[in-house]
Design an enzyme around this catalytic site. Structure first.
Site, mmCIF file in Angstrom:
data_model
loop_
_atom_site.group_PDB
_atom_site.id
_atom_site.type_symbol
_atom_site.label_atom_id
_atom_site.label_comp_id
_atom_site.label_asym_id
_atom_site.label_seq_id
_atom_site.Cartn_x
_atom_site.Cartn_y
_atom_site.Cartn_z
ATOM 1 N N HIS A 15 -3.827 -4.528 7.543
ATOM 2 C CA HIS A 15 -3.963 -3.400 8.463
ATOM 3 C C HIS A 15 -3.138 -3.632 9.731
ATOM 4 C CE1 HIS A 15 -5.997 0.452 9.131
ATOM 5 N NE2 HIS A 15 -5.661 0.205 10.381
ATOM 6 N N GLY A 16 -2.183 -2.749 9.920
ATOM 7 C CA GLY A 16 -1.373 -2.790 11.143
ATOM 8 C C GLY A 16 -0.318 -3.887 11.154
ATOM 9 N N ARG A 41 -6.760 12.915 0.464
ATOM 10 C CA ARG A 41 -5.716 13.410 1.380
ATOM 11 C C ARG A 41 -4.331 12.881 1.026
ATOM 12 N NH1 ARG A 41 -7.265 10.156 6.864
ATOM 13 N NH2 ARG A 41 -9.254 11.169 6.492
ATOM 14 N N THR A 52 -6.868 6.634 9.588
ATOM 15 C CA THR A 52 -6.735 5.583 8.580
ATOM 16 C C THR A 52 -8.018 4.775 8.662
ATOM 17 O OG1 THR A 52 -5.420 3.661 7.890
ATOM 18 C CG2 THR A 52 -5.477 4.121 10.247
ATOM 19 N N THR A 53 -8.170 3.754 7.803
ATOM 20 C CA THR A 53 -9.415 2.980 7.825
ATOM 21 C C THR A 53 -9.531 2.284 9.184
ATOM 22 O OG1 THR A 53 -8.917 2.557 5.512
ATOM 23 C CG2 THR A 53 -10.789 1.384 6.453
ATOM 24 N N ASN A 107 0.858 -1.188 0.000
ATOM 25 C CA ASN A 107 0.000 0.000 0.000
ATOM 26 C C ASN A 107 0.895 1.240 0.000
ATOM 27 O OD1 ASN A 107 -1.409 2.254 1.074
ATOM 28 N ND2 ASN A 107 -3.072 0.895 1.670
ATOM 29 N N HIS A 125 -5.397 3.725 -1.946
ATOM 30 C CA HIS A 125 -6.732 4.088 -1.461
ATOM 31 C C HIS A 125 -7.050 5.502 -1.936
ATOM 32 C CE1 HIS A 125 -9.538 4.399 2.339
ATOM 33 N NE2 HIS A 125 -10.143 4.751 1.221
ATOM 34 N N GLU A 157 -8.429 0.634 -3.354
ATOM 35 C CA GLU A 157 -9.284 0.681 -2.157
ATOM 36 C C GLU A 157 -10.182 1.897 -2.273
ATOM 37 O OE1 GLU A 157 -7.180 0.947 1.502
ATOM 38 O OE2 GLU A 157 -6.174 -0.946 1.184
ATOM 39 N N GLU A 175 -11.098 -9.092 2.679
ATOM 40 C CA GLU A 175 -9.820 -8.764 3.301
ATOM 41 C C GLU A 175 -10.095 -8.687 4.797
ATOM 42 O OE1 GLU A 175 -7.301 -5.738 1.601
ATOM 43 O OE2 GLU A 175 -6.437 -5.275 3.563
ATOM 44 N N GLY A 195 1.171 -1.443 4.338
ATOM 45 C CA GLY A 195 1.573 -0.111 3.906
ATOM 46 C C GLY A 195 2.495 0.589 4.890
ATOM 47 N N HIS A 196 1.918 0.992 6.012
ATOM 48 C CA HIS A 196 2.626 1.903 6.913
ATOM 49 C C HIS A 196 4.002 1.380 7.335
ATOM 50 C CE1 HIS A 196 2.657 5.287 9.752
ATOM 51 N NE2 HIS A 196 3.437 4.480 10.436
ATOM 52 N N ARG A 208 -9.206 8.249 -1.430
ATOM 53 C CA ARG A 208 -10.192 8.677 -0.430
ATOM 54 C C ARG A 208 -11.022 9.820 -0.984
ATOM 55 N NH1 ARG A 208 -8.610 6.633 4.941
ATOM 56 N NH2 ARG A 208 -10.382 7.774 5.728
ATOM 57 N N ARG A 221 3.966 18.542 1.256
ATOM 58 C CA ARG A 221 4.758 19.642 0.699
ATOM 59 C C ARG A 221 4.191 20.190 -0.616
ATOM 60 N NH1 ARG A 221 10.110 21.750 0.683
ATOM 61 N NH2 ARG A 221 10.026 21.329 2.909
ATOM 62 N N HIS A 255 1.088 6.107 1.883
ATOM 63 C CA HIS A 255 1.886 7.014 2.718
ATOM 64 C C HIS A 255 3.044 7.663 1.972
ATOM 65 C CE1 HIS A 255 -0.673 6.392 5.965
ATOM 66 N NE2 HIS A 255 -0.411 5.106 6.078
HETATM 67 N N1 PXP Z 1 -5.840 -2.898 3.921
HETATM 68 C C1 PXP Z 1 -6.782 -1.931 3.994
HETATM 69 C C2 PXP Z 1 -8.155 -2.248 3.521
HETATM 70 C C3 PXP Z 1 -6.458 -0.649 4.482
HETATM 71 O O1 PXP Z 1 -7.405 0.305 4.524
HETATM 72 C C4 PXP Z 1 -5.128 -0.386 4.871
HETATM 73 C C5 PXP Z 1 -4.767 0.979 5.356
HETATM 74 O O2 PXP Z 1 -4.867 1.903 4.338
HETATM 75 C C6 PXP Z 1 -4.187 -1.409 4.750
HETATM 76 C C7 PXP Z 1 -4.569 -2.672 4.301
HETATM 77 C C8 PXP Z 1 -2.747 -1.201 5.101
HETATM 78 O O3 PXP Z 1 -2.647 -0.927 6.471
HETATM 79 P P1 PXP Z 1 -1.255 -0.491 7.067
HETATM 80 O O4 PXP Z 1 -0.904 0.823 6.463
HETATM 81 O O5 PXP Z 1 -1.524 -0.406 8.530
HETATM 82 O O6 PXP Z 1 -0.264 -1.556 6.697
#
Ligand code: PXP
Length: 257
Positions: free
Chosen positions: A198-199, A55, A106-107, A9, A49, A76, A157, A220-221, A51, A20, A12
């Site tokens: 996620h996470g 953003r 975030t989601t 993802n 994603h 997404e 997911e 992602g993060h 949005r 910037r 970020h």
């Molecule tokens: N999957 C979905 C559906 C999400 O909304 C996100 C966050 O944008 C992620 C995966 C990735 O999450 P993370 O950035 O915490 O890895």
């Protein structure tokens, strides 16, 4: 043994650019360049994603990603009329429907697939008719898994946020893994493929690997964060190298009378 796939993802990367260069034609870091680096490193897909408030990822990004990447594009998005129209035009390989609230960082939760199944089924059909697969981002709750199957989604997911949050508490972690295992087994029995995300990070990933039938993890993060940690030294060295070309001007001859 089938290989567990990684979708990176890149939201970020765009978050940093927008901090910037918001509103400009281009800026750095470039999420498209980042996506190509992820692919070259072996990622199986790119997730972005779009949005409602744009953003981080903006419309231009998803169009350029569609043209540039060679792996799968996972878009997404919320199940809104605007987003469904964009997806039908863009034709990503897969759409992952997520809940969206403007004020969230975030989601935060999963979709209420059970409560919104009519609207989701309608979008699912329109997207499938255009050759786009559909995934639903849901918390590990059997009611939601059954709803996803009824909607006809090809994938769910599973939201791993609670698993990640509870990772350092052994009993809670075991409970969260059990929920994920149960829902994955249920989805598999209903013919729905399972992704998760996620996470997830370099510490907690190992705990997730006991969940069966997973096809792809979307991360992602932590990958973008890690890229800063492992890449910052190189970036500083490159800048120092450029600065070496600086030469002090010769001192002015002193004027003596
Ligand atoms: N999957 C979905 C559906 C999400 O909304 C996100 C966050 O944008 C992620 C995966 C990735 O999450 P993370 O950035 O915490 O890895």
């Amino acid at each position: 043994m089938t290989q567990l796939k990684l979708g990176v993802n890149i939201d970020h990367v765009a978050t940093l650019r927008e901090a910037r260069y918001r509103g400009r034609d281009r800026g750095e870091p470039d999420p498209i360049e980042a996506a190509l680096i992820c692919e070259a490193a072996g990622a199986h897909g790119i997730t972005a994603h779009l949005r409602e408030d744009r953003r981080h990822i903006i419309d231009r990004d998803v169009r350029q990603l569609r043209d540039a990447i060679k792996t799968r594009l996972n878009l997404e998005m919320a199940n809104s009329a605007e987003m469904v129209q964009i997806a039908l035009e863009l034709k990503p390989d897969i759409v992952c429907m997520v809940p969206e609230r403007r004020e969230e960082l975030t989601t935060e939760g999963g979709l209420d697939a059970a409560g919104q199944w009519l609207a989701l089924a309608d979008s699912r059909m329109r997207l499938n008719d255009r050759g786009i697969e559909v995934s639903l981002f849901i918390t590990p709750d059997p009611v939601q898994v059954e709803a996803a199957a009824k909607i006809g989604a090809q994938f769910i997911e599973l939201h791993t946020g609670a698993f990640a949050d509870h990772y350092n508490r052994k009993k809670d972690r075991a409970d969260e893994i059990e929920k994920l295992v149960r829902c994955s087994l249920l989805a598999h029995s209903l013919g729905v493929c399972v992704n998760a995300g996620h996470g997830l990070n370099y510490q907690n990933l190992n705990g997730l690997l006991s969940v069966p039938h997973m096809v792809e993890l979307n991360i992602g993060h932590s990958i973008v964060s890690r890229a800063i940690t492992v890449g910052l030294g190189v970036a500083v060295k490159e800048m120092l190298l450029l600065m070496e070309r600086f030469a002090e001007p010769a001192p002015m001859p002193s004027v003596q009378q």
